[in-house]
Design a protein around this motif. Sequence first.
Motif, PDB file in Angstrom:
ATOM      1  N   THR A 274      -2.315   5.105  -3.440  1.00  8.46           N
ATOM      2  CA  THR A 274      -3.056   6.317  -3.136  1.00  8.46           C
ATOM      3  C   THR A 274      -2.261   7.470  -3.716  1.00  8.46           C
TER       4      THR A 274
ATOM      5  N   LEU B 121      -3.398   9.862   5.718  1.00  6.99           N
ATOM      6  CA  LEU B 121      -3.071   9.038   4.564  1.00  6.99           C
ATOM      7  C   LEU B 121      -2.019   7.966   4.860  1.00  6.99           C
TER       8      LEU B 121
ATOM      9  N   ASN C 290      -6.191   5.388  -6.119  1.00 11.62           N
ATOM     10  CA  ASN C 290      -7.113   6.089  -5.240  1.00 11.62           C
ATOM     11  C   ASN C 290      -6.639   7.535  -5.185  1.00 11.62           C
TER      12      ASN C 290
ATOM     13  N   ARG D 277       0.866  -1.176   0.000  1.00 10.05           N
ATOM     14  CA  ARG D 277       0.000   0.000   0.000  1.00 10.05           C
ATOM     15  C   ARG D 277       0.906   1.231   0.000  1.00 10.05           C
TER      16      ARG D 277
ATOM     17  N   VAL E 209      -6.595  11.341  -4.320  1.00 16.82           N
ATOM     18  CA  VAL E 209      -7.120  12.165  -3.238  1.00 16.82           C
ATOM     19  C   VAL E 209      -6.359  13.481  -3.169  1.00 16.82           C
TER      20      VAL E 209
ATOM     21  N   VAL F  52       1.501   5.326  -0.660  1.00 13.98           N
ATOM     22  CA  VAL F  52       0.984   6.683  -0.771  1.00 13.98           C
ATOM     23  C   VAL F  52       2.029   7.506  -1.509  1.00 13.98           C
TER      24      VAL F  52
END
Length: 213
Positions: A29, A61, A46, A3, A48, A5
Amino acid sequence: MARIVIFGAGGQIGRRITDEAIRRGHEVTAVEVDAARVKKLPRKANAVEGDVTSRDSVQRLAQEADAVVVAVGGVDRPVHANAARTLVDVLPRIGDQAPAVLHVSSGGTLEDDNGQRLVDSPDFPAAERKDALDQVDALDVYRGARNVRWAAIAPPPRNMGQGQRRGAYRTGNDRPVVDAQGEIGISHEDFAIAVVDEVEKPRNRNRRFTVGN
């Protein structure tokens, strides 16, 4: 699958890193400070709105992330050092599950054969000096941090741009990587490969490194 960011996901380098991470099946993300740029981010991410210099954004986040990539650029304010300060302040509060940081640095932080920083050379481009010095400050922040897993990846100081995805690169420590012809450089695409490789298999924990073809 990790995952990840990615702050600055809409920039030239950030977009390539985002695309590379998605290509490998990671959960991405993609973060941009400008709402208009968020709408242009890849659909498989994703997307944002968020600010890497905001403690609230980072806390929100990074909470469930495995890695945070900082690839912000193209701004007038000293964002890099402030980003580093925010991350080293917030991430230890998350605890043992806090993500590692991979910060896209500047080739100006690298050194010449005499051990002098490239940004301090009179030949260093004046238009890039402010940003490079901000990256120097960011590196100092990381080096002085405790309880934060980080790495900073510096691109070559020149000859970096859109090009072929060769899938190969070489790494170095304090000096730019030089090829057999005495040239330095790397494509955005291969630089993105190096970034995601470091996320997947960290080999440069708590230090700055560089890459080149």
